[in-house]
Design a protein around this motif. Structure first.
Motif, PDB file in Angstrom:
ATOM      1  N   PHE A   1     -21.022  13.479 -23.294  1.00 16.56           N
ATOM      2  CA  PHE A   1     -20.217  14.461 -24.210  1.00 16.56           C
ATOM      3  C   PHE A   1     -20.100  15.632 -24.036  1.00 16.56           C
ATOM      4  N   ASP A   2     -20.707  16.416 -23.473  1.00 17.50           N
ATOM      5  CA  ASP A   2     -20.541  18.051 -23.425  1.00 17.50           C
ATOM      6  C   ASP A   2     -19.542  18.287 -22.501  1.00 17.50           C
ATOM      7  N   VAL A   3     -19.400  19.437 -22.455  1.00 18.15           N
ATOM      8  CA  VAL A   3     -17.814  20.463 -22.727  1.00 18.15           C
ATOM      9  C   VAL A   3     -18.042  21.594 -22.442  1.00 18.15           C
ATOM     10  N   THR A   4     -17.536  22.608 -22.115  1.00 17.92           N
ATOM     11  CA  THR A   4     -18.027  24.358 -22.452  1.00 17.92           C
ATOM     12  C   THR A   4     -17.469  24.251 -23.474  1.00 17.92           C
ATOM     13  N   PRO A   5     -17.272  25.481 -24.309  1.00 14.71           N
ATOM     14  CA  PRO A   5     -16.307  25.811 -25.321  1.00 14.71           C
ATOM     15  C   PRO A   5     -14.871  26.260 -24.339  1.00 14.71           C
ATOM     16  N   GLU A   6     -14.857  27.106 -22.875  1.00 17.98           N
ATOM     17  CA  GLU A   6     -13.675  27.262 -22.925  1.00 17.98           C
ATOM     18  C   GLU A   6     -13.155  25.925 -22.310  1.00 17.98           C
TER      19      GLU A   6
ATOM     20  N   MET B   1     -10.358  15.704 -20.579  1.00 17.23           N
ATOM     21  CA  MET B   1      -9.555  15.573 -22.178  1.00 17.23           C
ATOM     22  C   MET B   1     -10.395  14.801 -22.934  1.00 17.23           C
ATOM     23  N   ALA B   2     -11.032  13.557 -22.398  1.00 16.61           N
ATOM     24  CA  ALA B   2     -11.984  13.071 -23.720  1.00 16.61           C
ATOM     25  C   ALA B   2     -12.756  13.662 -23.821  1.00 16.61           C
ATOM     26  N   ARG B   3     -13.343  13.780 -23.746  1.00 19.47           N
ATOM     27  CA  ARG B   3     -14.677  15.054 -24.132  1.00 19.47           C
ATOM     28  C   ARG B   3     -14.341  15.669 -25.222  1.00 19.47           C
TER      29      ARG B   3
ATOM     30  N   PRO C   1     -17.017  10.182 -25.092  1.00 15.65           N
ATOM     31  CA  PRO C   1     -18.100   9.955 -23.685  1.00 15.65           C
ATOM     32  C   PRO C   1     -17.665   9.564 -22.683  1.00 15.65           C
ATOM     33  N   THR C   2     -17.303  10.205 -21.578  1.00 16.69           N
ATOM     34  CA  THR C   2     -16.683  10.054 -20.321  1.00 16.69           C
ATOM     35  C   THR C   2     -18.098  10.191 -19.013  1.00 16.69           C
ATOM     36  N   ARG C   3     -17.540   9.388 -18.415  1.00 20.85           N
ATOM     37  CA  ARG C   3     -18.314  10.050 -16.977  1.00 20.85           C
ATOM     38  C   ARG C   3     -16.880  10.628 -15.587  1.00 20.85           C
ATOM     39  N   ILE C   4     -17.808  10.718 -14.494  1.00 18.62           N
ATOM     40  CA  ILE C   4     -16.779  10.544 -13.047  1.00 18.62           C
ATOM     41  C   ILE C   4     -17.672   8.899 -12.047  1.00 18.62           C
ATOM     42  N   ALA C   5     -16.436   7.835 -11.711  1.00 21.89           N
ATOM     43  CA  ALA C   5     -17.203   7.086 -10.964  1.00 21.89           C
ATOM     44  C   ALA C   5     -16.365   7.818  -8.951  1.00 21.89           C
ATOM     45  N   ILE C   6     -17.720   7.416  -7.808  1.00 21.84           N
ATOM     46  CA  ILE C   6     -17.049   7.879  -6.942  1.00 21.84           C
ATOM     47  C   ILE C   6     -17.489   6.542  -6.079  1.00 21.84           C
TER      48      ILE C   6
ATOM     49  N   LEU D   1     -10.946   5.285  -0.439  1.00 24.82           N
ATOM     50  CA  LEU D   1     -11.961   6.269  -1.225  1.00 24.82           C
ATOM     51  C   LEU D   1     -11.612   7.051  -1.702  1.00 24.82           C
ATOM     52  N   HIS D   2     -12.122   5.925  -3.474  1.00 26.54           N
ATOM     53  CA  HIS D   2     -10.998   7.048  -5.305  1.00 26.54           C
ATOM     54  C   HIS D   2     -12.166   7.625  -5.722  1.00 26.54           C
ATOM     55  N   ALA D   3     -11.804   8.446  -6.590  1.00 26.62           N
ATOM     56  CA  ALA D   3     -12.407   9.025  -8.162  1.00 26.62           C
ATOM     57  C   ALA D   3     -12.113   7.907  -9.167  1.00 26.62           C
ATOM     58  N   TRP D   4     -12.772   7.547  -9.785  1.00 34.59           N
ATOM     59  CA  TRP D   4     -11.521   6.892 -11.575  1.00 34.59           C
ATOM     60  C   TRP D   4     -13.007   7.749 -12.435  1.00 34.59           C
ATOM     61  N   PRO D   5     -12.310   7.714 -14.046  1.00 43.32           N
ATOM     62  CA  PRO D   5     -12.992   7.714 -15.035  1.00 43.32           C
ATOM     63  C   PRO D   5     -13.712   7.273 -15.704  1.00 43.32           C
ATOM     64  N   GLU D   6     -14.806   6.705 -16.386  1.00 39.92           N
ATOM     65  CA  GLU D   6     -14.874   5.376 -16.575  1.00 39.92           C
ATOM     66  C   GLU D   6     -15.671   6.744 -18.521  1.00 39.92           C
ATOM     67  N   VAL D   7     -15.091   5.294 -19.547  1.00 39.99           N
ATOM     68  CA  VAL D   7     -15.512   5.385 -20.766  1.00 39.99           C
ATOM     69  C   VAL D   7     -16.371   4.729 -21.801  1.00 39.99           C
TER      70      VAL D   7
END
Length: 713
Positions: free
Chosen positions: A376-381, A458-460, A465-470, A495-501
């Motif tokens: 869930f971590d995300v900076t205040p900015e 944006m999801a966070r 809760p999210t992460r990125i997969a490579i 080769l690709h990057a995608w998000p996971e929830v």
């Protein structure tokens, strides 16, 4: 024959080992021991061969090099010798790419280790020939110095000075050990051979020259190697269609193949997930899915792997892997596997996994409460800035966590955004930190890393809760079927990057917000009317209403696959096809016969000159025949004195029963003396018959396979 002295050979060994020592500060271990072993064998067989006959040592060294190259090659023997396509250029390209895109110290992968061992083996033969065969130790010191200085120029380090002391001592020993006891033997052929061997060594050694890029931008993208860092723009923008692996599966469609995940995000951007590991041969933790959710057992077979990485391509929800060694480790928290001592190059393996297929109604009831806190971590900015504001606007009408994820995916896949490999570079936001994503949301053009990072951040900000997969997108069908299953080809540009929830009861679920290159996966079992409608927001209507969801879990209940994968053993050099072995043997024979062919060509040229009356050329052939027969001759003997030595040599029958045609030899002596000392024009008598008559009595040793005349004068 003068006995070879061991000290010059030990000096060559010491100088070679100390010359490559500085490379250990740039390249991690794994190559050094193999290289030193090959150098020691090459020097040893060269010394042993010179006890038998001059020239035998060089042949033995070539055989030792071929064996060393064979065992160092990270692939099948057929690729090495050219059956089914040459694999060496591809492996060297991977080695060069790793050097060009890495920062010291580089963890040398299998292709780079092969390039280093091969180049150092060739260097060892070259240095031994220059220092011990041609007795030019000062010349031998030049390439050694270049090898020693190269790493210091790449990355200056003080400890190279310590190595310099040992290297200087070794060079002094090399020069002093050769001494002046034996006269130097030079010839134009030796000079040409030095140039040819040096050029050949340079071609193979160039990919192994270490560089240390000072910027984060790679010099060029690697088609068969990949850095799993999220800031891998050169890799993700790779346009190469080089095949990196083949895939087969027992289900209807090929899966995404995950290499690594990124969950931690801070002011420096995304970080590759790490954590506790266990041997991959012990398998993953079991998959725990809620009883009411449908699952399918998937078996995936992966082969023809040309990819050079330390992360194993795996489908989601992997349970077990067959066909890889104990050097591979499982990272349980993200169901990935990696190694620190090997590479995926050349692997063949199978994976059992679980395909999770919830209905739309089940998705609507899923929550996210038991997700890892750092997801869930995300900076205040980020939360309070443009990224958070856009996320809250897009998901304003969403009722559930799943609805929020679908809304974000649909918005990013809408016509508001365009897929572009070039815009992030030209506009200066080719990255994945908060500033780059804010710029991406303004420009609305980018490639997968920008879409995945934007979705994840944006999801966070809206509580997901999210992460990125490579990893790699599903391959494209080759039209072939292997054991009744369709074969899919995965190329470098996949080769690709995608998000996971993360959702409770099913775990990590794959979404794909990238338009154009990636079609949203669609595995929910709901009917058409059961599919989610696009959420109305301030953004235009989404391009695709149906979500990209491919659930993935990280918990426990071992599935019972409907089909068990047969273990796919890693290819061994010992299981080579007999035709390959025969071809390699033929190559060795051709290489061994090369000196014989060269000698025959020189003899033919001299015979043609003798037929035109060239007495000097004819006499050079007489001297060559004497050398090839291993008949001792003084360097200062006149033509007539040498002829007398030939007639009196006991190995030719002695003066009483000589096999040598004395008349033919006498005619050649008269002709050469007339040409050399009379000052008159050369005669036009055909001298070739005299040479042919003489050759019937002076037979070369070793059937002429190792002609001594090629390196003596």
């Amino acid at each position: 024959m003068t006995r070879p002295r061991i000290l010059p050979h030990l000096a060559v060994l010491a100088s070679l080992v100390t010359a490559i020592l500085p490379l250990t500060t740039l390249l991690d271990s794994g190559w050094f021991g193999a290289s030193v072993s090959l150098v020691a064998v090459i020097v040893a067989v060269g010394y042993a061969g010179r006890w038998v006959r001059p020239g035998v040592g060089f042949g033995l060294q070539l055989v030792a090099l071929l064996i060393g190259v064979w065992w160092a090659y990270p692939g099948r023997l057929g690729d090495l010798v050219g059956l089914g396509g040459w694999g060496v250029p591809r492996v060297l390209e991977g080695a060069a790419a790793q050097i060009m895109t890495s920062v010291a110290p580089v963890d040398a992968g299998a292709p780079l280790r092969f390039a280093l061992v091969t180049a150092i083996g060739i260097l060892a033969i070259l240095i031994d020939a220059i220092a011990n065969s041609w007795r030019l130790p000062l010349v031998a010191a030049l390439p050694l110095a270049a090898v020693f200085i190269g790493p210091q120029l790449a990355v200056p380090q003080g400890d190279h000075l310590v190595y310099a002391v040992a290297f200087a001592i070794a060079l002094l020993l090399l020069i002093a050990a050769r001494g002046s006891r034996e006269p130097r033997r030079r010839s134009s052929l030796a000079a040409v051979a030095i140039v040819i061997v040096a050029a050949f060594a340079a071609v193979l050694a160039v990919p192994a020259i270490p560089f240390a890029p000072t910027s984060g931008v790679a010099l060029y993208a690697r088609p068969t190697s990949v850095n799993v860092s999220i800031d891998l723009g050169d890799d993700l923008r790779n346009r190469s269609n080089v095949e990196v692996l083949r895939v087969r599966t027992n289900l209807a469609a090929a899966p995404y193949l995950r290499l690594a995940t990124h969950t931690m995000f801070d002011d420096d951007g995304w970080h590759v997930d790490t954590g506790a590991s266990a041997p991959l041969v012990d398998g993953f933790d079991a998959v725990d899915i809620d009883d009411g959710i449908e699952t399918s057992a998937r078996t995936t077979w992966v082969d023809r792997v040309r990819l050079d990485t330390q992360y194993l391509p795996l489908p989601e929800n992997a349970v077990s892997v067959d066909g890889v060694g104990r050097e591979w480790q499982v990272m349980a928290e993200n169901r990935t596997a990696r190694t620190s001592t090997d590479s995926t190059q050349g692997l063949e393996y199978s994976v059992r996994s679980v395909e999770v297929v919830p209905t739309r109604a089940q998705f609507e009831n899923l929550r996210t409460g038991d997700a890892p806190d750092f997801a869930f971590d995300v900076t205040p900015e980020v939360a309070d800035g443009p990224i958070g504001q856009a996320a809250r606007s897009v998901t304003a009408e969403a009722r559930t966590p799943y609805d929020r994820a679908v809304a974000l995916q649909s918005w990013l896949r809408s016509t508001e955004f365009e897929y572009s490999l070039d815009t992030p570079v030209t506009d200066g936001f080719d990255g994945s930190d908060a500033e780059a994503i804010e710029a991406f949301l303004q420009v609305r053009e980018g490639y997968c890393v920008h879409f995945a990072s934007a979705f994840t951040l944006m999801a966070r900000t809206v509580g997901l809760p999210t992460r990125i997969a490579i990893g790699y997108l599903p391959g494209t069908s080759t039209g072939e079927r292997v054991e009744g299953r369709a074969a899919y080809s995965v190329t470098a540009d996949r080769l690709h990057a995608w998000p996971e929830v993360y959702f409770s009861d099913i775990g990590w679920t794959q979404f794909d917000p990238t338009p154009s290159v990636a079609q949203a996966q669609n595995v929910t079992s709901a009917d058409a009317e059961d599919q989610p409608e696009p959420v109305e927001t301030t953004a235009p209507e989404p391009e695709e209403a149906r979500p990209s969801v491919s659930p993935s879990a990280t918990a426990s209940a071992t599935p019972t696959p409907s089909e068990t994968a047969a273990p796919a053993a890693r290819p061994s050099h010992l299981d080579a096809d007999p035709w390959w072995i025969a071809l390699l043997a033929a190559g060795v024979l051709v290489l061994a016969a090369a000196p014989w062919g060269m000698r025959r060509a020189i003899r033919a040229r001299r015979m043609a000159a003798a037929a035109r009356g060239d007495a000097l050329a004819a006499w050079r052939e007489v001297v060559a025949m004497v050398d090839d027969a291993r008949i001792p001759r003084g360097r200062a003997l006149s033509e007539r004195a040498l002829a007398r030595a030939i007639l009196e040599d006991p190995r030719l029958g002695g003066p009483a029963a000589s096999r040598v045609d004395a008349a033919a030899l006498g005619a050649l002596v008269d002709a050469v003396e007339l040409a050399r000392y009379s000052g008159s024009a050369p005669g036009h008598e055909d001298l070739a018959p005299h040479l042919r008559a003489l050759s019937r009595g002076i037979r070369p040793a070793w059937w002429g396979l190792v002609p001594r005349s090629l390196w003596t004068r």
